[in-house]
Design a protein around this motif. Structure first.
Motif, mmCIF file in Angstrom:
data_model
loop_
_atom_site.group_PDB
_atom_site.id
_atom_site.type_symbol
_atom_site.label_atom_id
_atom_site.label_comp_id
_atom_site.label_asym_id
_atom_site.label_seq_id
_atom_site.Cartn_x
_atom_site.Cartn_y
_atom_site.Cartn_z
ATOM 1 N N UNK A 126 1.092 -1.257 -0.113
ATOM 2 C CA UNK A 126 0.345 -0.208 0.233
ATOM 3 C C UNK A 126 0.670 1.154 -0.218
ATOM 4 N N UNK A 127 1.386 1.369 1.116
ATOM 5 C CA UNK A 127 2.784 2.173 0.632
ATOM 6 C C UNK A 127 3.681 2.557 -0.149
ATOM 7 N N UNK A 128 4.208 1.238 -1.318
ATOM 8 C CA UNK A 128 4.594 1.410 -1.890
ATOM 9 C C UNK A 128 4.104 2.386 -3.110
ATOM 10 N N UNK A 129 3.216 1.979 -3.203
ATOM 11 C CA UNK A 129 1.271 1.978 -4.214
ATOM 12 C C UNK A 129 1.240 3.221 -3.803
ATOM 13 N N UNK A 130 1.242 4.089 -2.889
ATOM 14 C CA UNK A 130 1.228 5.668 -2.467
ATOM 15 C C UNK A 130 2.317 6.462 -2.911
ATOM 16 N N UNK A 131 3.159 6.063 -3.436
ATOM 17 C CA UNK A 131 4.947 6.413 -3.106
ATOM 18 C C UNK A 131 4.297 6.521 -4.517
ATOM 19 N N UNK A 132 4.521 5.505 -4.837
ATOM 20 C CA UNK A 132 4.518 5.820 -6.680
ATOM 21 C C UNK A 132 3.503 6.619 -7.404
ATOM 22 N N UNK A 145 7.698 2.381 2.738
ATOM 23 C CA UNK A 145 7.116 0.937 2.244
ATOM 24 C C UNK A 145 8.617 0.554 1.958
ATOM 25 N N UNK A 146 9.466 0.913 2.016
ATOM 26 C CA UNK A 146 10.641 0.219 1.685
ATOM 27 C C UNK A 146 11.201 -0.347 2.877
ATOM 28 N N UNK A 147 10.816 -0.155 4.068
ATOM 29 C CA UNK A 147 11.257 -0.572 5.066
ATOM 30 C C UNK A 147 11.475 -1.963 5.500
ATOM 31 N N UNK A 148 10.768 -3.272 4.405
ATOM 32 C CA UNK A 148 10.154 -4.174 4.803
ATOM 33 C C UNK A 148 10.518 -4.850 2.825
ATOM 34 N N UNK A 149 10.898 -4.822 2.288
ATOM 35 C CA UNK A 149 11.157 -4.976 0.939
ATOM 36 C C UNK A 149 12.428 -4.614 0.405
ATOM 37 N N UNK A 187 15.266 -2.924 -1.459
ATOM 38 C CA UNK A 187 14.869 -1.612 -2.873
ATOM 39 C C UNK A 187 15.124 -1.492 -3.501
ATOM 40 N N UNK A 188 15.780 -2.370 -4.608
ATOM 41 C CA UNK A 188 15.270 -2.750 -6.186
ATOM 42 C C UNK A 188 13.744 -2.805 -6.348
ATOM 43 N N UNK A 189 13.441 -3.876 -5.268
ATOM 44 C CA UNK A 189 11.749 -4.447 -6.219
ATOM 45 C C UNK A 189 11.279 -3.497 -5.224
ATOM 46 N N UNK A 190 11.176 -2.933 -4.552
ATOM 47 C CA UNK A 190 10.426 -1.847 -3.593
ATOM 48 C C UNK A 190 10.617 -0.749 -5.479
ATOM 49 N N UNK A 191 10.972 -0.147 -5.455
ATOM 50 C CA UNK A 191 11.438 0.079 -6.736
ATOM 51 C C UNK A 191 10.331 0.108 -7.623
ATOM 52 N N UNK A 192 11.284 -1.510 -8.571
ATOM 53 C CA UNK A 192 9.869 -2.141 -9.450
ATOM 54 C C UNK A 192 8.432 -1.316 -9.552
ATOM 55 N N UNK A 231 18.577 4.761 -12.143
ATOM 56 C CA UNK A 231 19.966 5.152 -12.069
ATOM 57 C C UNK A 231 19.739 5.184 -10.017
ATOM 58 N N UNK A 232 19.365 7.038 -10.485
ATOM 59 C CA UNK A 232 18.466 7.919 -9.894
ATOM 60 C C UNK A 232 18.043 7.365 -8.371
ATOM 61 N N UNK A 233 16.659 6.540 -9.477
ATOM 62 C CA UNK A 233 15.950 6.204 -7.944
ATOM 63 C C UNK A 233 16.270 4.327 -6.707
#
Length: 202
Positions: free
Chosen positions: A33-39, A139-143, A145-150, A193-195
């Motif tokens: 949910x937090x990753x989606x909201x961040x996106x 959101x990135x705390x539980x995943x 970082x590359x997967x969270x960014x994707x 790359x920046x993300x």
């Protein structure tokens, strides 16, 4: 929207390189949910930013957009409990003062009153950029970082192409010149790359 395709490709390439694709099934609902909201906030920030650039001067829009640094520091203090040291506080005040001075200097000109709508979009860009960081941190705390960014990038991609469809610009995609397409793709790879670096740092 075209750039985001490249960002998404690069993001998922990194997911498979580090081997974190198996973690997808273990991502919890809160994290997702937090990753989606961040996106969504990233997409909204981009929309506001480019609309502000369309309506206002670059040297007025960019300082306001970058003032998201000050807002992010405040939000991190309020919601994440991150401390604000003396140097951080002074730095944030200087950024805020510098932004104000740059806007005021330009505002002294003969800009018509009806052109001031750029300011609302620039402020929206800064606010959504700050929320991107705060929500992304949670959101990135539980995943990985590359997967969270994707995952975030997939949300931004859907939002970007949704705006292309809504604004009726789909037909313009095939009119993009080859040279422009190359630079758009390179820009997308740089953004990716920046993300990846940014969310690994978070």
């Amino acid at each position: 929207a075209i750039r985001t395709i490249m960002v998404l490709f690069f993001s998922w390439l990194m997911v498979f390189i580090v081997g974190s694709q198996d973690q997808i099934s273990s991502i919890g609902g809160r994290t997702l949910c937090f990753l989606i909201l961040s996106g969504l906030c990233t997409g909204a920030s981009w929309l506001c930013y480019f609309k502000a650039l369309q309506l206002g001067d670059v040297n007025k829009v960019v300082p306001i957009d970058k003032s998201s640094v000050v807002l992010t520091i405040l939000l991190a203090f309020l919601f994440l409990g991150e401390p604000i040291g003396l140097f951080q506080g002074v730095g944030a005040l200087l950024i805020g003062a510098g932004t104000f001075l740059m806007i005021e200097k330009k505002a002294a000109g003969n800009t018509p009153a009806q052109d001031k709508s750029w300011l609302l979009y620039a402020l929206g860009s800064a606010i959504f950029a700050s929320l991107t960081s705060i929500l992304g941190k949670v959101g990135i705390a539980g995943v990985e970082s590359n997967l969270g960014t994707a995952i975030r990038t997939a949300v931004v991609l859907v939002m970007a192409w949704g705006m292309v469809l809504v604004t009726g610009k789909m037909g313009a995609v095939k009119e993009v010149a080859g040279k422009e397409l190359v630079f758009i793709c390179i820009s997308g790879l740089a953004t990716g790359a920046s993300w990846l670096c940014y969310f690994k740092a978070l």
